[in-house]
Design a protein around this motif. Sequence first.
Motif, PDB file in Angstrom:
ATOM      1  N   ASP A 256       0.962  -1.226  -0.289  1.00 35.75           N
ATOM      2  CA  ASP A 256      -0.283  -0.070  -0.088  1.00 35.75           C
ATOM      3  C   ASP A 256       1.075   1.153   0.118  1.00 35.75           C
ATOM      4  O   ASP A 256       1.685   1.278   1.238  1.00 35.75           O
ATOM      5  CB  ASP A 256      -1.102  -0.134   1.787  1.00 35.75           C
ATOM      6  N   PRO A 257       0.673   1.706  -1.298  1.00 33.58           N
ATOM      7  CA  PRO A 257       1.963   3.482  -0.452  1.00 33.58           C
ATOM      8  C   PRO A 257       1.487   4.210   0.186  1.00 33.58           C
ATOM      9  O   PRO A 257       2.461   5.028   0.676  1.00 33.58           O
ATOM     10  CB  PRO A 257       1.318   4.272  -2.504  1.00 33.58           C
ATOM     11  N   HIS A 258       0.157   4.380   1.039  1.00 40.57           N
ATOM     12  CA  HIS A 258       0.159   5.215   1.401  1.00 40.57           C
ATOM     13  C   HIS A 258       0.816   5.242   2.950  1.00 40.57           C
ATOM     14  O   HIS A 258       1.069   5.187   3.882  1.00 40.57           O
ATOM     15  CB  HIS A 258      -1.406   5.240   1.918  1.00 40.57           C
ATOM     16  N   LEU A 259       1.404   3.627   2.784  1.00 38.48           N
ATOM     17  CA  LEU A 259       1.924   3.516   4.065  1.00 38.48           C
ATOM     18  C   LEU A 259       3.791   3.671   4.091  1.00 38.48           C
ATOM     19  O   LEU A 259       4.198   3.816   5.150  1.00 38.48           O
ATOM     20  CB  LEU A 259       2.254   1.486   4.071  1.00 38.48           C
ATOM     21  N   HIS A 260       4.189   4.052   2.988  1.00 39.93           N
ATOM     22  CA  HIS A 260       5.289   4.547   3.124  1.00 39.93           C
ATOM     23  C   HIS A 260       5.279   5.749   2.774  1.00 39.93           C
ATOM     24  O   HIS A 260       6.246   6.932   3.503  1.00 39.93           O
ATOM     25  CB  HIS A 260       5.499   3.970   1.469  1.00 39.93           C
ATOM     26  N   ALA A 261       4.730   6.139   2.233  1.00 39.39           N
ATOM     27  CA  ALA A 261       3.520   8.010   2.591  1.00 39.39           C
ATOM     28  C   ALA A 261       3.988   8.835   3.330  1.00 39.39           C
ATOM     29  O   ALA A 261       3.713   9.452   3.678  1.00 39.39           O
ATOM     30  CB  ALA A 261       2.916   7.914   1.041  1.00 39.39           C
ATOM     31  N   ASN A 262       3.300   7.834   4.296  1.00 42.68           N
ATOM     32  CA  ASN A 262       2.985   8.207   5.909  1.00 42.68           C
ATOM     33  C   ASN A 262       4.008   7.506   6.444  1.00 42.68           C
ATOM     34  O   ASN A 262       3.958   7.597   8.255  1.00 42.68           O
ATOM     35  CB  ASN A 262       1.849   8.203   6.325  1.00 42.68           C
ATOM     36  N   ASP A 263       5.039   7.724   6.678  1.00 44.17           N
ATOM     37  CA  ASP A 263       5.924   7.318   7.091  1.00 44.17           C
ATOM     38  C   ASP A 263       7.300   7.709   6.717  1.00 44.17           C
ATOM     39  O   ASP A 263       7.566   8.134   5.409  1.00 44.17           O
ATOM     40  CB  ASP A 263       6.699   5.340   6.828  1.00 44.17           C
ATOM     41  N   PRO A 264       8.365   8.690   7.533  1.00 47.42           N
ATOM     42  CA  PRO A 264       9.497   9.516   7.021  1.00 47.42           C
ATOM     43  C   PRO A 264      10.252   9.311   6.487  1.00 47.42           C
ATOM     44  O   PRO A 264      10.348  10.232   5.643  1.00 47.42           O
ATOM     45  CB  PRO A 264       9.715  10.229   8.886  1.00 47.42           C
ATOM     46  N   THR A 265      11.278   7.707   6.342  1.00 45.36           N
ATOM     47  CA  THR A 265      12.006   8.010   5.715  1.00 45.36           C
ATOM     48  C   THR A 265      11.567   6.735   4.350  1.00 45.36           C
ATOM     49  O   THR A 265      12.715   6.547   3.433  1.00 45.36           O
ATOM     50  CB  THR A 265      13.212   7.260   6.712  1.00 45.36           C
TER      51      THR A 265
END
Length: 652
Positions: free
Chosen positions: A147-156
Amino acid sequence: MAQTIRGVIFAYLASLISAQQIVSSQGTVAATPETVTLAAAVVPATGVELFQWEALQLTQSVLTNLTNLELTDAALFNFPTTSSASTSQCKVFPGDANWPSNATWEVLNLLTGNALIKTVPLAAPCYSSWPEYNVTACAAITASWSDPHLHANDPTSTQWPLYEGLTCLPPGLRSEDTTCTLGGYASYSIEITNVAQIQLALNFARNLNLRLVVKNTGHDFADKSIGAGALSLWTHKLNDLKFYPHYVYGSYSGPAFKLGAGVETADVYLAAEANGVTAVGGECRTVGLAGGYIAGGGHSPMSSLVGMGADQVLSMEVVLPNGKFVEASATTNSDLFWALRGGGGSTFGVVTSLVVQAYPKIPVTTMTFSYAISSTLSANTFWSGVRAYMTYFATFTDAGTYGYFNIVPNASGNLAFTFDPFWGGNLTKPQLQTLVAPFLKDLSNLGIPVTPVFTQYESLYPAWNASFPPEVVGGFNNHAASRLFPRENFENSTLLNATLAAVRYAIEGGGILVGYNIKAATNPFANQNNSVNPAWRKTLTHFILPGLWSNNATFAQIQNVSETMTNDWMVKWRAVSPGAGSYMAEGDINEPNFQQAFYGSYYPQLYALKQQLDPYGLFYAPTAVGSEDWYITGQIPMRSPYVAVVGGGCAL
């Protein structure tokens, strides 16, 4: 937390003051994140309307207050007094003698309002070697990894972890993964919520000679928003969006949007639908429009009608490498405005927001169908069908359409051609059916049976929402290159045959094709005086070529596929399109002569401006303008030069 400075009421450094106190006009208190005042002042707008958080800026008076406290580290946040380049040849890396102490990092944390985040890899909860180890959290992360949102919502975290080095994936994705290390991720990030934080961070990184990276959603195919040992600016939270029904700026008068750097495609399309207009944006939902999308040029389902995403920009707000916050437009800092629209991200500054024009609501009709090699359809006939489509590339894009298609193996292992979809912007169903009728007849004459499905929508948003499902990310089993083939490759029969042969060679060699029949339309109502790769102005296609391997491939196997793609398949693509180019955001990080491929004839002008605006070498990203002035030292062991973009970075 207070947001202005009153006298010397302001945050400084518990860890550098032996008494662990700060002094204010209201007395002496313990220095904690709760008692810290953000190092910022409210500065009124002098040009384009600012978002409230853009008015919070680092000013000289703020810095003077710091200096008046007579604390040594105040100088770390100063603006430069000259434009001279850094005298150091290497970026400071963790473990170096000059790497900031924990106390110094705490200075940055306090002055930015407790916004500093020490990097913990997203999958760290899956590993008992990390304090964050948590079986339940690990299960949730693993289940949502694509899920792209998982990574987009992580700082790094990045949506495509290959170039990070694959050093901390959820267990089970690769059989050999038993450890979790920082790898190519930044050491620290700042959760940016105002301009002052960006200015503080840029001054801090520049004065300490730290590597600096900028991350919005982490969507870039080549992970250029990561960097080992770096300080990362996480701009994803700058997601304000404002619609102006009637916006007047320069010669433009009409609807427009002001977008914060963190605004994504899905947000803009939904807002456009709600306000009865059409916006120009990307295909993928989590692409940051005001971030890397516009910086790279930005292709769109609307491009064949109105041009590139970068063509739609009216003005921009940006923090320069020297820490200064400025406006860029056709009349203010026009050279910067030209460069920021197409010249690539992480190069000239940090864009905080921009204003883009909008268009009236339009109808969209889509067409979908597929066909595949089978016992009754030979490979040669299959490719004859692809050739038939290519002969219409000019006709279709000149009518404003956008063809998005794939050539990949199907469940039977045979190559399949699929429209996902053929997009008829500003066309009704009868109009699109008339346009494609000759093409469908050609397929029928070849003996290729297709059953096209036509669907008409009232506007872009429902068409886009139905046609482009949420993207699947987190994969690491491919490495992509791309090519922008010009119009003559499809209008000249000899060149057409050579182009088809080069494409077929790569696909039958093991690659897959993600194809776009697209052009950057000439639009007298948009500002197309920008640095978008000139190849876009001549192209009728954007072809992406991923080379594939299994999830458990060794790094030697990954390198072999990558080298085959770069040094064999793409050699043939470049040979049939000499002087053309590639789309930097979806291109090969190992692209030979990337300066020409990604920037074309504009590169010398872009490079000269880079030296003028960033003589410090503050901004660096692989294949970005000026990146050839640096190389990676490999202070972190690299599993393969085709895998990890890591290390301190030293001047040549």
